[in-house]
Write a protein that holds these residues in place. Structure first.
Motif, PDB file in Angstrom:
ATOM      1  N   ASP A 308       1.062  -1.256  -0.145  1.00  0.00           N
ATOM      2  CA  ASP A 308      -0.046  -0.086   0.032  1.00  0.00           C
ATOM      3  C   ASP A 308       0.998   1.179  -0.059  1.00  0.00           C
ATOM      4  O   ASP A 308       2.224   1.367   0.440  1.00  0.00           O
ATOM      5  CB  ASP A 308      -0.902   0.083   1.216  1.00  0.00           C
ATOM      6  N   VAL A 309       0.155   2.309  -0.665  1.00  0.00           N
ATOM      7  CA  VAL A 309       0.853   3.742  -0.416  1.00  0.00           C
ATOM      8  C   VAL A 309       0.542   4.328   0.773  1.00  0.00           C
ATOM      9  O   VAL A 309      -0.513   4.491   1.048  1.00  0.00           O
ATOM     10  CB  VAL A 309       0.930   4.428  -1.773  1.00  0.00           C
ATOM     11  N   ILE A 310       1.668   4.667   1.675  1.00  0.00           N
ATOM     12  CA  ILE A 310       1.112   5.557   2.786  1.00  0.00           C
ATOM     13  C   ILE A 310       1.704   6.928   2.341  1.00  0.00           C
ATOM     14  O   ILE A 310       2.704   7.077   2.465  1.00  0.00           O
ATOM     15  CB  ILE A 310       1.826   4.696   3.849  1.00  0.00           C
ATOM     16  N   CYS A 326       5.920   4.038  -3.470  1.00  0.00           N
ATOM     17  CA  CYS A 326       5.005   5.060  -4.269  1.00  0.00           C
ATOM     18  C   CYS A 326       5.353   4.637  -5.929  1.00  0.00           C
ATOM     19  O   CYS A 326       4.911   4.672  -6.882  1.00  0.00           O
ATOM     20  CB  CYS A 326       4.991   6.328  -4.058  1.00  0.00           C
ATOM     21  N   LEU A 327       6.742   4.584  -6.077  1.00  0.00           N
ATOM     22  CA  LEU A 327       7.439   4.484  -7.160  1.00  0.00           C
ATOM     23  C   LEU A 327       6.909   3.245  -7.959  1.00  0.00           C
ATOM     24  O   LEU A 327       6.792   3.283  -8.993  1.00  0.00           O
ATOM     25  CB  LEU A 327       8.922   4.640  -6.931  1.00  0.00           C
ATOM     26  N   ALA A 328       6.942   2.119  -7.361  1.00  0.00           N
ATOM     27  CA  ALA A 328       6.277   1.045  -7.782  1.00  0.00           C
ATOM     28  C   ALA A 328       4.838   0.965  -8.050  1.00  0.00           C
ATOM     29  O   ALA A 328       4.519   0.325  -9.099  1.00  0.00           O
ATOM     30  CB  ALA A 328       6.733  -0.193  -6.882  1.00  0.00           C
ATOM     31  N   VAL A 329       3.871   1.629  -7.400  1.00  0.00           N
ATOM     32  CA  VAL A 329       2.562   1.615  -7.423  1.00  0.00           C
ATOM     33  C   VAL A 329       2.151   2.193  -8.517  1.00  0.00           C
ATOM     34  O   VAL A 329       1.227   2.087  -9.564  1.00  0.00           O
ATOM     35  CB  VAL A 329       2.073   1.664  -6.123  1.00  0.00           C
ATOM     36  N   TRP A 381      -5.216   5.571 -15.580  1.00  0.00           N
ATOM     37  CA  TRP A 381      -6.137   5.738 -14.286  1.00  0.00           C
ATOM     38  C   TRP A 381      -6.294   4.514 -13.890  1.00  0.00           C
ATOM     39  O   TRP A 381      -6.748   3.685 -14.401  1.00  0.00           O
ATOM     40  CB  TRP A 381      -7.176   6.529 -14.975  1.00  0.00           C
ATOM     41  N   ARG A 382      -5.715   4.505 -12.629  1.00  0.00           N
ATOM     42  CA  ARG A 382      -6.158   2.990 -11.754  1.00  0.00           C
ATOM     43  C   ARG A 382      -7.115   3.281 -10.275  1.00  0.00           C
ATOM     44  O   ARG A 382      -6.865   4.166  -9.915  1.00  0.00           O
ATOM     45  CB  ARG A 382      -4.905   2.206 -11.465  1.00  0.00           C
ATOM     46  N   TRP A 383      -7.790   2.406 -10.196  1.00  0.00           N
ATOM     47  CA  TRP A 383      -8.708   2.179  -9.069  1.00  0.00           C
ATOM     48  C   TRP A 383      -8.173   1.911  -7.881  1.00  0.00           C
ATOM     49  O   TRP A 383      -7.124   1.184  -7.546  1.00  0.00           O
ATOM     50  CB  TRP A 383      -9.896   1.437  -9.315  1.00  0.00           C
ATOM     51  N   ARG A 405      -4.758   1.677  -1.471  1.00  0.00           N
ATOM     52  CA  ARG A 405      -4.374   0.500  -2.141  1.00  0.00           C
ATOM     53  C   ARG A 405      -5.090   0.508  -3.488  1.00  0.00           C
ATOM     54  O   ARG A 405      -6.238   0.648  -3.853  1.00  0.00           O
ATOM     55  CB  ARG A 405      -4.854  -0.638  -1.251  1.00  0.00           C
ATOM     56  N   ASP A 406      -4.204  -0.309  -4.342  1.00  0.00           N
ATOM     57  CA  ASP A 406      -4.682  -0.402  -5.641  1.00  0.00           C
ATOM     58  C   ASP A 406      -5.521  -1.714  -5.815  1.00  0.00           C
ATOM     59  O   ASP A 406      -5.286  -2.989  -5.378  1.00  0.00           O
ATOM     60  CB  ASP A 406      -3.359  -0.790  -6.600  1.00  0.00           C
TER      61      ASP A 406
END
Length: 791
Positions: A308-310, A326-329, A381-383, A405-406
């Motif tokens: 998850d991105v925090i 964040c770089l990976a997501v 664009w991702r949910w 979270r993606d």
């Protein structure tokens, strides 16, 4: 008479003399009555027992002799001030002839005229008290940081000094239920020993847990691992205590050991309990500090390595911290988002509503859940599903932590689940239709078979009618296979296997699938092909799926090559198969091929590149092959066609093939009980059984069947076999009827029959207690085979 002697004589003549002497003699303290010169005129039993064994009678001797060994010691004794006229003297002191510390209390004695004639002295041994005081002093004045390893080690050393024992162990109990401990400090003869993992004996632990305080015993069992240094200690006794936290849970052990029996256990126990209390507090402190340290490390690890991105934001939504992943997501480095509004990355269609909700809730410190699309650095664009937890800092400002979270794939799966739910409804309908159709087909199939035999028997010269009936039988067999495919789709049932050659399945299926197509098929099937144990209907569905896919990949026409061969798989094969013999089937087309990024997905449910495809064909194929303990692979490249290769385990059983001719029927005799709720099936099944030489009784459901079976047993004419329909709507079905028949007659021969040919009972009928199985629809030859096998 000398005055002191006179006073003692007067006391002796008093009726209370015996009482006060008994009272003083009962004391463990030294009590003496002295004259003004310091001579002992009376002494209680405690001091007499202590000194008269080596000094002789002490009455009449100077009081200094028992304590100092001489009349004129260097240091003035504490009694002198009272003998010189002082009102009292209370002094802590030590004596040369007696080890330890003592409290001396001395008071003057007066006669009736108020003249002092002597003094009374009480000497109390306070050695143990001084030891406890010294122990407390050391506990409170340690130079080491509380909770540190150095502090805990010094605590163990101070305990050994306080109770004068050479060995002590302090251990941290990680798992009291599993009896696992780790020593923290070990002292042996003033030296620290390397710590060890320790599994204390269960009896030892029970002993510590059972008592409220210290336990002390002579050592009767090994306490330490035989390979450890501790096992070599020359100890004979121990005193131990379980250290507990505020909740009463055991968190540690404190143990002292001695080569000699532990004496003065009451005082020693008090000292050990004092040290145990401090040790327990320090262990809790250490555990809390360790937990805090672990928590900080865990928090950092979670923040920096979580999927998850925090993000930490202020009350305006500006990013103050962004986790490295964040770089990976999202494709952004943390610095790309710092100082920018988190809401700038949200899709415009959702941004304004979420921004208003954020400002409304953040000032009230209310948590916020939101689902929105975020823009990646690659403009995709991702949910994402996000949770915002607001908090107030120590300086009063409001901040928020966002965990996002993606869920793009999750939403896709959810949409597929909804689609699958719809398909399940269709599947249930398909299963019901297949079941009812099989019942109808049974009557048609059986009647055609009977008609064919009767025609062949009475009009042997008219072969055209027999040929037409044979063609009708084949059509029924194809219809049966279609219903099996419907059932496989509807229920995903276990395969109903039999030993057969896959060659005939492939030929018939390919011919059926390509009928009317512009695509040709080349078959390469060797004569010595090994037999396989398969569900013919399911394997036919697999071949049909592969052939239809190959045909659709060649809209302009072409050739499909189907190659079959025997292959032995070695133990070091790259294929995920058990070593052994297999039959390999390759289906190769000349179509457009499959993109490499689709290869890993083509067996996933609902994955399809066809506009009208369901995405179930290859998923069903994969499932069927897996249930047959086989494997399927695919090789393809764009513009070069595709090759699907499947492996099925070869069978060592001989394939049994029989031509369906009247001469192959095996007749019998006896009575057969048939349970089926369909009158048409009762009628045609009765005809077939009578044709085979059997008498027939019928029952429409289980209770009637049980009455008939019980009556036959009672009349000493049991049924030769029973044929039970598995499913009876509104009545007792085949499984329960079988159970009751077996309870009544364990040797009964019972055959299960059903239109749900993929039901687990049909696949594993012997495990459920049935003697045989016959799947609807069936004909006279099928019925003859089953009856001949069990009778």
């Amino acid at each position: 008479m000398h005055k002191p002697i006179q006073h003692i004589a007067q006391l002796a003549s008093s009726p209370t003399t015996e009482k006060w002497e008994q009272a003083f003699d009962a004391l463990t303290d030294h009590v003496m009555i002295l004259d003004l010169k310091g001579n002992i005129v009376w002494a209680n039993q405690a001091i007499r027992d202590h000194v008269e064994s080596h000094m002789g009678p002490i009455v009449g001797q100077h009081y200094r002799l028992p304590y100092y060994g001489k009349v004129h010691p260097t240091i003035p004794p504490p009694w002198e001030t009272v003998l010189a006229g002082a009102l009292s003297a209370i002094v802590e002191t030590a004596f040369p002839l007696m080890p330890g510390y003592f409290l001396v209390s001395c008071y003057p004695l007066f006669d009736a005229h108020g003249t002092q004639w002597g003094a009374i002295s009480v000497v109390k041994d306070i050695t143990d008290q001084k030891r406890i005081e010294e122990a407390l002093r050391k506990l409170s004045q340690s130079n080491h940081t509380p909770g540190s390893m150095a502090f805990l080690r010094s605590l163990v050393k101070d305990l050994c000094h306080a109770i004068n024992v050479p060995y002590a162990v302090l251990a941290d109990v990680k798992d009291p239920t599993g009896l696992q401990a780790q020593t923290i400090a070990i002292l042996a003869n003033e030296s620290y020993v390397e710590n060890i993992a320790w599994a204390p004996p269960s009896a030892f632990i029970d002993d510590l847990v059972r008592v409220d305080g210290c336990a002390w015993h002579t050592i009767s069992m090994p306490l330490f691992p035989p390979t450890s240094v501790l096992a070599s200690w020359p100890v004979t006794s121990y005193m131990g205590i379980a250290l507990r936290n505020q909740a009463g849970q055991i968190i540690g052990l404190l143990l002292v050991l001695s080569p000699e029996p532990i004496v003065n256990t009451h005082v020693t126990q008090s000292i050990v309990q004092l040290f145990a209390s401090r040790a327990a507090n320090e262990l809790q402190r250490k555990m809390a500090e360790d937990a805090l340290r672990d928590s900080e490390q865990r928090y950092r690890a979670i923040m920096e390595h979580a999927y998850d991105v925090i993000v930490e934001i202020n009350n305006h939504g500006i990013c103050q911290y962004v986790s490295p992943n964040c770089l990976a997501v999202l494709g952004y480095a943390s610095t790309d988002m710092l100082g920018k509004s988190f809401f700038d990355f949200i899709h415009p269609e959702e941004r304004q509503a979420l921004l208003e909700s954020f400002h409304t809730h953040i000032e009230l410190l209310q948590e916020i859940d939101m689902m929105c699309r975020l823009q990646t650095k690659h403009d995709e664009w991702r949910w994402f599903e996000s949770h915002i937890h607001p908090f107030r800092t120590s300086v009063g400002s409001i901040m928020g932590v966002i965990v996002t979270r993606d869920i793009t794939e999750h939403k896709r799966v959810e949409e597929e689940r909804i689609r699958a739910t719809k398909l399940e409804s269709v599947g249930l309908l398909a299963g019901g239709i297949a079941h009812d159709f099989n019942n109808i087909l049974t009557s048609v199939f059986a009647n055609i078979g009977l008609a064919k035999m009767l025609t062949a028997k009475h009009t042997s010269s008219n072969t055209s009618v027999v040929e037409r009936l044979t063609a009708a039988e084949k059509a029924c067999l194809r219809a049966r296979d279609l219903t099996k495919q419907l059932l496989t789709f509807a229920r995903g049932g276990a395969p109903v296997k039999s030993t057969t050659s896959i060659a005939s399945i492939i030929r018939d299926t390919v011919e059926f699938a390509l009928r009317g197509s512009s695509v040709r098929c080349g078959l390469q099937i060797p004569e010595d092909l090994w037999p396989v144990v398969v569900d013919e209907g399911q394997i036919s569905q697999v071949i049909q799926n592969l052939v239809i896919n190959a045909e659709q990949a060649m809209p302009e026409g072409g050739v499909i090559d189907v190659t079959v061969a025997n292959e032995s798989i070695p133990s070091l094969s790259d294929l995920p198969l058990k070593p052994g013999d297999y039959v390999r089937v390759c289906v190769t087309d000349q179509g457009i091929g499959i993109p490499q990024d689709h290869i890993s997905k083509i067996f996933d449910p609902y994955f399809t590149t066809k506009q009208k495809g369901s995405g179930l064909g290859l998923a069903t194929t994969y499932s069927i092959i897996t249930r047959h303990e086989g494997h399927i692979t695919v090789a393809s490249a764009l513009g070069q066609g595709a090759c699907f290769t499947l492996y099925l385990p070869a069978s060592y059983m001989q394939e049994h093939t029989q031509e369906e001719t009247p001469g192959d029927l095996i007749s019998g005799k006896g009575r057969i009980l048939v349970m089926d709720d369909e009158e048409e099936i009762q009628e045609v099944l009765g005809e077939m059984l009578q044709h085979l030489g059997f008498d027939v009784d019928f029952a429409s459901e289980g209770e009637i069947a049980m009455k008939n079976y019980a009556q036959a047993l009672h009349n000493n004419s049991p049924y030769a076999a029973v044929i039970l329909d598995l499913t009876i709507p509104g009545g007792m079905g085949g499984k329960e009827t079988l159970r009751q028949i077996k309870d009544l007659h364990p040797e009964a021969s019972v055959i299960v029959s059903s239109g749900y040919s993929n039901d687990p009972v049909m696949a594993r009928f012997q495990q459920f207690g049935f003697s045989g199985v016959i799947a609807k629809p069936y004909n006279l030859i099928d019925l003859s085979k089953v009856l001949s096998q069990i009778l």
